[in-house]
Design a protein around this motif. Structure first.
Motif, mmCIF file in Angstrom:
data_model
loop_
_atom_site.group_PDB
_atom_site.id
_atom_site.type_symbol
_atom_site.label_atom_id
_atom_site.label_comp_id
_atom_site.label_asym_id
_atom_site.label_seq_id
_atom_site.Cartn_x
_atom_site.Cartn_y
_atom_site.Cartn_z
ATOM 1 N N VAL A 277 0.835 -1.196 0.000
ATOM 2 C CA VAL A 277 0.000 0.000 0.000
ATOM 3 C C VAL A 277 0.871 1.248 0.000
ATOM 4 O O VAL A 277 2.037 1.229 0.440
ATOM 5 N N VAL A 278 0.290 2.325 -0.498
ATOM 6 C CA VAL A 278 0.957 3.630 -0.505
ATOM 7 C C VAL A 278 0.009 4.648 0.122
ATOM 8 O O VAL A 278 -1.217 4.421 0.187
ATOM 9 N N PRO A 279 0.524 5.775 0.612
ATOM 10 C CA PRO A 279 -0.354 6.804 1.176
ATOM 11 C C PRO A 279 -1.354 7.304 0.135
ATOM 12 O O PRO A 279 -1.099 7.259 -1.075
ATOM 13 N N VAL B 151 4.749 -11.209 3.610
ATOM 14 C CA VAL B 151 4.837 -10.105 2.644
ATOM 15 C C VAL B 151 6.261 -9.908 2.128
ATOM 16 O O VAL B 151 6.460 -9.197 1.135
ATOM 17 N N HIS B 152 7.224 -10.515 2.762
ATOM 18 C CA HIS B 152 8.595 -10.465 2.248
ATOM 19 C C HIS B 152 8.638 -11.156 0.885
ATOM 20 O O HIS B 152 9.231 -10.646 -0.079
ATOM 21 N N TYR B 153 7.987 -12.299 0.799
ATOM 22 C CA TYR B 153 7.927 -13.008 -0.476
ATOM 23 C C TYR B 153 7.005 -12.288 -1.456
ATOM 24 O O TYR B 153 7.257 -12.269 -2.671
ATOM 25 N N LEU B 154 5.920 -11.686 -0.953
ATOM 26 C CA LEU B 154 5.035 -10.905 -1.809
ATOM 27 C C LEU B 154 5.824 -9.832 -2.549
ATOM 28 O O LEU B 154 5.673 -9.652 -3.765
ATOM 29 N N LEU B 155 6.666 -9.111 -1.827
ATOM 30 C CA LEU B 155 7.470 -8.062 -2.447
ATOM 31 C C LEU B 155 8.385 -8.646 -3.523
ATOM 32 O O LEU B 155 8.485 -8.103 -4.635
ATOM 33 N N VAL B 156 9.047 -9.758 -3.209
ATOM 34 C CA VAL B 156 9.948 -10.392 -4.174
ATOM 35 C C VAL B 156 9.201 -10.719 -5.469
ATOM 36 O O VAL B 156 9.678 -10.415 -6.581
ATOM 37 N N LYS B 157 8.027 -11.312 -5.368
ATOM 38 C CA LYS B 157 7.277 -11.742 -6.552
ATOM 39 C C LYS B 157 6.668 -10.569 -7.318
ATOM 40 O O LYS B 157 6.636 -10.577 -8.562
ATOM 41 N N LEU B 158 6.189 -9.556 -6.603
ATOM 42 C CA LEU B 158 5.617 -8.403 -7.296
ATOM 43 C C LEU B 158 6.686 -7.615 -8.027
ATOM 44 O O LEU B 158 6.449 -7.108 -9.143
ATOM 45 N N LEU B 159 7.864 -7.499 -7.431
ATOM 46 C CA LEU B 159 8.967 -6.834 -8.124
ATOM 47 C C LEU B 159 9.360 -7.616 -9.374
ATOM 48 O O LEU B 159 9.587 -7.038 -10.456
ATOM 49 N N VAL C 168 8.616 6.359 4.796
ATOM 50 C CA VAL C 168 8.762 5.338 3.749
ATOM 51 C C VAL C 168 7.762 5.637 2.639
ATOM 52 O O VAL C 168 6.786 6.375 2.844
ATOM 53 N N ASP C 169 8.013 5.068 1.480
ATOM 54 C CA ASP C 169 7.140 5.315 0.327
ATOM 55 C C ASP C 169 6.011 4.307 0.215
ATOM 56 O O ASP C 169 4.966 4.605 -0.376
ATOM 57 N N ALA C 170 6.237 3.110 0.751
ATOM 58 C CA ALA C 170 5.228 2.060 0.634
ATOM 59 C C ALA C 170 5.368 1.087 1.793
ATOM 60 O O ALA C 170 6.415 1.036 2.460
ATOM 61 N N TRP C 171 4.315 0.327 2.001
ATOM 62 C CA TRP C 171 4.276 -0.627 3.124
ATOM 63 C C TRP C 171 3.709 -1.947 2.622
ATOM 64 O O TRP C 171 2.616 -1.989 2.050
ATOM 65 N N ALA C 172 4.451 -3.033 2.803
ATOM 66 C CA ALA C 172 3.965 -4.375 2.475
ATOM 67 C C ALA C 172 3.401 -4.975 3.750
ATOM 68 O O ALA C 172 4.142 -5.193 4.721
ATOM 69 N N ILE C 173 2.095 -5.279 3.756
ATOM 70 C CA ILE C 173 1.440 -5.658 5.002
ATOM 71 C C ILE C 173 0.267 -6.601 4.725
ATOM 72 O O ILE C 173 -0.214 -6.707 3.604
#
Length: 351
Positions: A146-148, A172-180, A209-214
């Motif tokens: 999510v972003v503001p 969400v650590h893996y979520l970030l890896v896959k979305l990137l 921060v610019d974004a939050w993986a949650i």
């Protein structure tokens, strides 16, 4: 009789008396030992029975987080009712996220708990002796980046060079890896900041921060309370399975208890899937969020626990391999080595 003869006779008599004393003392020691042994033998059956009764009693320590079926189970207290006749007390221990929960399991302060996909991989790689005992169906919409609300970022590709906060080793650590990866970016293309959910939210609100993986319900709270905008969720990128885990020692010693827990989780999940508003009401009390927020997250949960299938094991192994390739874990692991294969789980004592 001469004086010399009297002296010899006296000495022989003295030695005789001393020998009698020693013999009697030895007899007393032997008799005492025999009596003690007899007492121990007689009490043996009682001691064994007492040990068995003591073994039947104990404390089941469950680690939980503020979401999901396990928290509903805590709220309805059905597990306590099932275990009480067996002399087992349930102790609930709250954790902010999966990695912290599995650290508790690793050090022996937790027997059973639930996490997302990534925490057990990090824990196994760090040497935790855990077992996967079940999983819930995929719930990819239950986690997101999510972003503001006023952010100019419109896509995951826009995250290049940006600062993203998340809980290290969480799902969400893996979520970030896959979305990137899906957006054509490498993990090194972003600046990852590791913070637990409460601190991550504070950083997100401050604009640090610019974004939050949650994940939910923190995700739902960010949407409802902060107006956070979902940049991308897990749909089409990850499954976001929820796993139930136990310490290997506990599962091996108490397979019937593990099976009983899973039965109660299954019943609770079936009820929750049919009673979303009631489930939200229970969770609202348990986690301290407004019912409207909880209802949003509950609608994105998945329900129904089952043993790990071959497909789920392979998917979890792929996650582990990705983390190893990125050097996020210290060594390669075999997920299959940590999958529970119960023996005698349907013990008659639980029927």
């Amino acid at each position: 009789m001469s004086e010399h003869q009297n002296s010899n006779a006296h000495q022989r008599y003295t030695r005789y008396v001393e020998q009698v004393k020693k013999t009697n003392a030895l007899r007393r020691r032997v008799l005492t030992g025999v009596l003690t042994l007899a007492a121990l033998v007689a009490a043996g059956g009682q001691n064994i029975a007492h040990a068995q009764n003591s073994a039947a009693k104990g404390v089941l320590r469950i680690g939980y987080q503020k979401y999901g079926t396990l928290t509903v189970l805590k709220g309805n207290a059905s597990l306590e009712k099932r275990l009480a006749p067996l002399g087992v007390e349930v102790k609930w221990i709250e954790f902010p996220a999966g990695p912290q929960l599995l650290e508790g399991l690793n050090v022996g302060s937790v027997d059973f708990g639930t996490t997302g996909e990534a925490p057990p991989i990090f824990a196994q790689a760090a040497g935790a002796d855990l077992l996967y005992v079940g999983n819930e169906p995929a719930a990819p919409a239950g986690e997101a980046i999510v972003v503001p609300k006023g952010s100019a970022l419109k896509s995951v590709a826009d995250l290049k060079g940006k600062k993203i906060v998340l809980n290290k080793g969480s799902n969400v650590h893996y979520l970030l890896v896959k979305l990137l990866e899906k957006a054509g970016l490498a993990y090194k293309d972003v600046d990852v900041v590791f913070l637990a959910p409460a601190d991550a939210r504070a950083a997100f609100e401050r604009g640090s921060v610019d974004a939050w993986a949650i994940w939910d319900p923190f995700l739902a709270a960010a949407e409802k309370q902060l107006g956070a905008r979902v940049l991308a969720d897990g749909k089409g990128a990850v499954s976001n399975h929820q796993f139930y885990l136990a310490s290997r020692s506990y599962a091996q010693k108490h397979p019937a208890i593990i099976s009983l827990i899973l039965e109660e989780i299954g019943k609770t999940g079936d009820w929750s899937a049919k009673n979303i508003k009631a489930t939200a009401a229970i969770l609202s009390v348990q986690i301290g969020l407004e019912p409207s927020i909880v209802e949003l997250s509950v609608g994105r949960f998945s329900y129904g626990v089952k043993p790990l299938s071959e497909a789920v094991i392979q998917e979890q192994q792929s996650i582990a391999d990705s983390f190893a390739d990125l050097k996020l874990i210290p060594k390669r692991i075999s997920v299959r080595d940590a999958v529970w294969l119960p023996s005698g789980a349907k013990a008659s004592v639980l029927k």
